[in-house]
Design a protein around this motif. Structure first.
Motif, PDB file in Angstrom:
ATOM      1  N   LEU A   9       0.824  -1.209   0.000  1.00  0.00           N
ATOM      2  CA  LEU A   9       0.000   0.000   0.000  1.00  0.00           C
ATOM      3  C   LEU A   9       0.860   1.261   0.000  1.00  0.00           C
ATOM      4  O   LEU A   9       0.585   2.214  -0.746  1.00  0.00           O
ATOM      5  N   SER A  10       1.900   1.286   0.810  1.00  0.00           N
ATOM      6  CA  SER A  10       2.735   2.474   0.907  1.00  0.00           C
ATOM      7  C   SER A  10       3.488   2.749  -0.390  1.00  0.00           C
ATOM      8  O   SER A  10       3.499   3.880  -0.891  1.00  0.00           O
ATOM      9  N   VAL A  11       4.110   1.720  -0.952  1.00  0.00           N
ATOM     10  CA  VAL A  11       4.872   1.905  -2.194  1.00  0.00           C
ATOM     11  C   VAL A  11       3.942   2.296  -3.338  1.00  0.00           C
ATOM     12  O   VAL A  11       4.252   3.186  -4.130  1.00  0.00           O
ATOM     13  N   GLY A  12       2.781   1.640  -3.410  1.00  0.00           N
ATOM     14  CA  GLY A  12       1.843   1.971  -4.477  1.00  0.00           C
ATOM     15  C   GLY A  12       1.347   3.407  -4.391  1.00  0.00           C
ATOM     16  O   GLY A  12       1.303   4.124  -5.401  1.00  0.00           O
ATOM     17  N   LEU A  13       0.993   3.856  -3.190  1.00  0.00           N
ATOM     18  CA  LEU A  13       0.503   5.219  -3.031  1.00  0.00           C
ATOM     19  C   LEU A  13       1.618   6.247  -3.241  1.00  0.00           C
ATOM     20  O   LEU A  13       1.387   7.307  -3.835  1.00  0.00           O
ATOM     21  N   CYS A  14       2.816   5.948  -2.763  1.00  0.00           N
ATOM     22  CA  CYS A  14       3.937   6.867  -2.974  1.00  0.00           C
ATOM     23  C   CYS A  14       4.232   7.044  -4.458  1.00  0.00           C
ATOM     24  O   CYS A  14       4.437   8.169  -4.941  1.00  0.00           O
ATOM     25  N   TRP A  15       4.239   5.931  -5.177  1.00  0.00           N
ATOM     26  CA  TRP A  15       4.506   6.015  -6.613  1.00  0.00           C
ATOM     27  C   TRP A  15       3.383   6.749  -7.332  1.00  0.00           C
ATOM     28  O   TRP A  15       3.637   7.595  -8.210  1.00  0.00           O
ATOM     29  N   LEU A  16       2.140   6.456  -6.992  1.00  0.00           N
ATOM     30  CA  LEU A  16       1.006   7.079  -7.664  1.00  0.00           C
ATOM     31  C   LEU A  16       0.970   8.584  -7.417  1.00  0.00           C
ATOM     32  O   LEU A  16       0.841   9.383  -8.365  1.00  0.00           O
ATOM     33  N   LEU A  17       1.106   8.990  -6.166  1.00  0.00           N
ATOM     34  CA  LEU A  17       1.070  10.422  -5.850  1.00  0.00           C
ATOM     35  C   LEU A  17       2.274  11.149  -6.444  1.00  0.00           C
ATOM     36  O   LEU A  17       2.145  12.256  -6.978  1.00  0.00           O
ATOM     37  N   GLY A  18       3.461  10.540  -6.336  1.00  0.00           N
ATOM     38  CA  GLY A  18       4.656  11.179  -6.875  1.00  0.00           C
ATOM     39  C   GLY A  18       4.598  11.350  -8.374  1.00  0.00           C
ATOM     40  O   GLY A  18       4.954  12.418  -8.913  1.00  0.00           O
ATOM     41  N   THR A  19       4.132  10.318  -9.084  1.00  0.00           N
ATOM     42  CA  THR A  19       4.037  10.398 -10.542  1.00  0.00           C
ATOM     43  C   THR A  19       2.976  11.406 -10.962  1.00  0.00           C
ATOM     44  O   THR A  19       3.192  12.206 -11.893  1.00  0.00           O
ATOM     45  N   ALA A  20       1.824  11.393 -10.300  1.00  0.00           N
ATOM     46  CA  ALA A  20       0.756  12.338 -10.648  1.00  0.00           C
ATOM     47  C   ALA A  20       1.203  13.778 -10.430  1.00  0.00           C
ATOM     48  O   ALA A  20       0.954  14.654 -11.272  1.00  0.00           O
ATOM     49  N   ALA A  21       1.862  14.034  -9.309  1.00  0.00           N
ATOM     50  CA  ALA A  21       2.328  15.397  -9.036  1.00  0.00           C
ATOM     51  C   ALA A  21       3.406  15.833 -10.025  1.00  0.00           C
ATOM     52  O   ALA A  21       3.421  16.988 -10.475  1.00  0.00           O
ATOM     53  N   ALA A  22       4.311  14.917 -10.386  1.00  0.00           N
ATOM     54  CA  ALA A  22       5.375  15.269 -11.331  1.00  0.00           C
ATOM     55  C   ALA A  22       4.812  15.568 -12.708  1.00  0.00           C
ATOM     56  O   ALA A  22       5.229  16.532 -13.375  1.00  0.00           O
ATOM     57  N   VAL A  23       3.848  14.769 -13.158  1.00  0.00           N
ATOM     58  CA  VAL A  23       3.233  15.017 -14.463  1.00  0.00           C
ATOM     59  C   VAL A  23       2.446  16.328 -14.437  1.00  0.00           C
ATOM     60  O   VAL A  23       2.478  17.114 -15.401  1.00  0.00           O
ATOM     61  N   PHE A  24       1.744  16.590 -13.359  1.00  0.00           N
ATOM     62  CA  PHE A  24       0.964  17.817 -13.246  1.00  0.00           C
ATOM     63  C   PHE A  24       1.855  19.058 -13.285  1.00  0.00           C
ATOM     64  O   PHE A  24       1.504  20.068 -13.918  1.00  0.00           O
ATOM     65  N   LEU A  25       2.997  18.988 -12.653  1.00  0.00           N
ATOM     66  CA  LEU A  25       3.877  20.159 -12.572  1.00  0.00           C
ATOM     67  C   LEU A  25       4.805  20.285 -13.773  1.00  0.00           C
ATOM     68  O   LEU A  25       5.700  21.126 -13.766  1.00  0.00           O
ATOM     69  N   GLN A  26       4.623  19.457 -14.799  1.00  0.00           N
ATOM     70  CA  GLN A  26       5.395  19.640 -16.020  1.00  0.00           C
ATOM     71  C   GLN A  26       4.917  20.839 -16.831  1.00  0.00           C
ATOM     72  O   GLN A  26       5.687  21.448 -17.575  1.00  0.00           O
ATOM     73  N   GLU A  27       3.651  21.184 -16.689  1.00  0.00           N
ATOM     74  CA  GLU A  27       3.099  22.316 -17.415  1.00  0.00           C
ATOM     75  C   GLU A  27       3.503  23.627 -16.744  1.00  0.00           C
ATOM     76  O   GLU A  27       3.650  23.702 -15.515  1.00  0.00           O
ATOM     77  N   ASN A  28       3.706  24.641 -17.557  1.00  0.00           N
ATOM     78  CA  ASN A  28       4.085  25.965 -17.044  1.00  0.00           C
ATOM     79  C   ASN A  28       2.839  26.715 -16.588  1.00  0.00           C
ATOM     80  O   ASN A  28       1.875  26.863 -17.347  1.00  0.00           O
ATOM     81  N   PHE A  29       2.844  27.153 -15.345  1.00  0.00           N
ATOM     82  CA  PHE A  29       1.775  27.987 -14.818  1.00  0.00           C
ATOM     83  C   PHE A  29       2.328  28.781 -13.644  1.00  0.00           C
ATOM     84  O   PHE A  29       3.377  28.460 -13.078  1.00  0.00           O
ATOM     85  N   ARG A  30       1.618  29.795 -13.293  1.00  0.00           N
ATOM     86  CA  ARG A  30       2.074  30.678 -12.209  1.00  0.00           C
ATOM     87  C   ARG A  30       2.007  29.933 -10.872  1.00  0.00           C
ATOM     88  O   ARG A  30       1.005  29.327 -10.536  1.00  0.00           O
ATOM     89  N   GLY A  31       3.108  30.001 -10.118  1.00  0.00           N
ATOM     90  CA  GLY A  31       3.184  29.340  -8.826  1.00  0.00           C
ATOM     91  C   GLY A  31       3.722  27.928  -8.880  1.00  0.00           C
ATOM     92  O   GLY A  31       3.716  27.233  -7.862  1.00  0.00           O
ATOM     93  N   ARG A  32       4.203  27.486 -10.061  1.00  0.00           N
ATOM     94  CA  ARG A  32       4.713  26.115 -10.164  1.00  0.00           C
ATOM     95  C   ARG A  32       5.937  25.909  -9.279  1.00  0.00           C
ATOM     96  O   ARG A  32       6.085  24.878  -8.630  1.00  0.00           O
TER      97      ARG A  32
END
Length: 330
Positions: A112-135
């Protein structure tokens, strides 16, 4: 009239060929070869003192009947052979049954821990690839749990999980009205979920940092071409992002697995020397078997069994991932 230009290399050759003259001094090749090894020597010595020697001592202790009566002279403890291992893997006896339950709890917690860490980390990294104010501010905030010392962070969570004065129950029960009464988070069945929350909170920023660095190597032209072909965001992630992160994710999942399965600091700081049964991870269980019952021989045998398990899992994982990589490349 012609002039001959003598270059430094030619001049050295001339000097070398000149009779009766000593050869020019050279830098020793052996010194340059030995320099990297000399620089690595302090790290190798620390690795030897901190890891290898204690590990060998622990393996030796697992074959001895080392109890509190031989603490002063552990080398004089009677040789027990594989008796400690027999006690540890006898799942019909209380010691083996408790170890098996702790092992299964640790497996569930790790998945559970590894799965959630990977899922949250990957989702946040993909989300922050786009340029926006406050990134930049968000990237910094996401890395705060990874930068905080483990003890300070876990102690803070322990105060937040307090039944009467903690902010968790204040929000869930007092503000949102969830539950008939404030929940106990550090004892009982809820202790497993409390431990999982803390583990994911302090572990997912590492996955985020690793995936975010790997995403920098994916050319933006691939996404632009996919968008022109009509591929949406989810198709781009499925067919471009995840395949490009395959090699990075293989290492990331393995590192998260080893860190989480061996985690001792989080349950020890959160619950103390004795964890609740629902959150009895194997690392803390081995500590209790060694330092609370004073049976260091059995505790060392459990540690050796844990080491063998992790070596087997790591070897099988690397074998499967290498075969999968070869099949993909072919």
């Amino acid at each position: 009239m012609t002039h001959t230009v003598v270059t430094p290399s030619r001049e050295s050759a001339v000097r070398k060929a000149a009779p009766g003259e000593a050869p020019a001094p050279r830098r020793s090749g052996r010194r340059r070869i030995a320099l990297p090894y000399l620089l690595l020597l302090p790290a190798l010595l620390l690795e030897l003192l901190v890891h290898l020697i204690p590990m060998l001592m622990g393996i030796t202790m697992s074959f001895r009947e080392l109890t509190q009566f031989y603490i002063g002279n552990w080398s004089g403890a009677p040789w027990s052979g594989f008796d400690n291992f027999s006690v540890a893997i006898d799942f019909d006896a209380p010691v083996g049954k408790a170890l098996l339950k702790s092992f299964l709890t640790t497996c569930e917690f790790t998945v559970l821990s590894v799965g959630l860490c990977w899922l949250l980390g990957t989702a946040a990294a993909v989300f922050l690839q786009e340029n926006f104010r406050g990134r930049g501010i968000l990237r910094t905030l996401f890395l705060v749990p990874y930068a905080l010392p483990v003890y300070a962070a876990v102690i803070t969570w322990a105060f937040m999980f307090q039944r009467d004065n903690g902010i968790i129950n204040h929000v869930l029960h007092d503000q949102l009205g969830i539950g008939d009464s404030p929940a106990f988070w550090l004892i009982g069945d809820n202790s497993f979920w409390a431990l999982l929350i803390v583990s994911v909170w302090k572990g997912w920023p590492f996955a985020f940092l690793t995936v975010m660095a790997a995403l920098q190597n994916i050319p933006r032209d691939m996404y632009e071409a996919a968008a022109l072909d009509g591929a949406g965001v989810w198709k781009q992630i499925r067919h471009i992002t995840l395949p490009s992160l395959r090699s990075v994710n293989q290492v990331l999942v393995l590192v998260l697995f080893l860190w989480t399965f061996n985690d001792f600091n989080t349950p020890f700081v959160l619950f103390g020397k004795s964890a609740p049964e629902a959150a009895d991870l194997i690392s803390l269980h081995i500590y209790q078997s060694s330092f609370q019952t004073w049976n260091f021989g059995t505790g060392s045998a459990m540690s050796v069994l844990l080491l063998l398990f992790l070596l087997v899992v790591t070897g099988v994982y690397l074998l499967l991932t290498s075969r999968g990589k070869k099949a993909t490349d072919a």
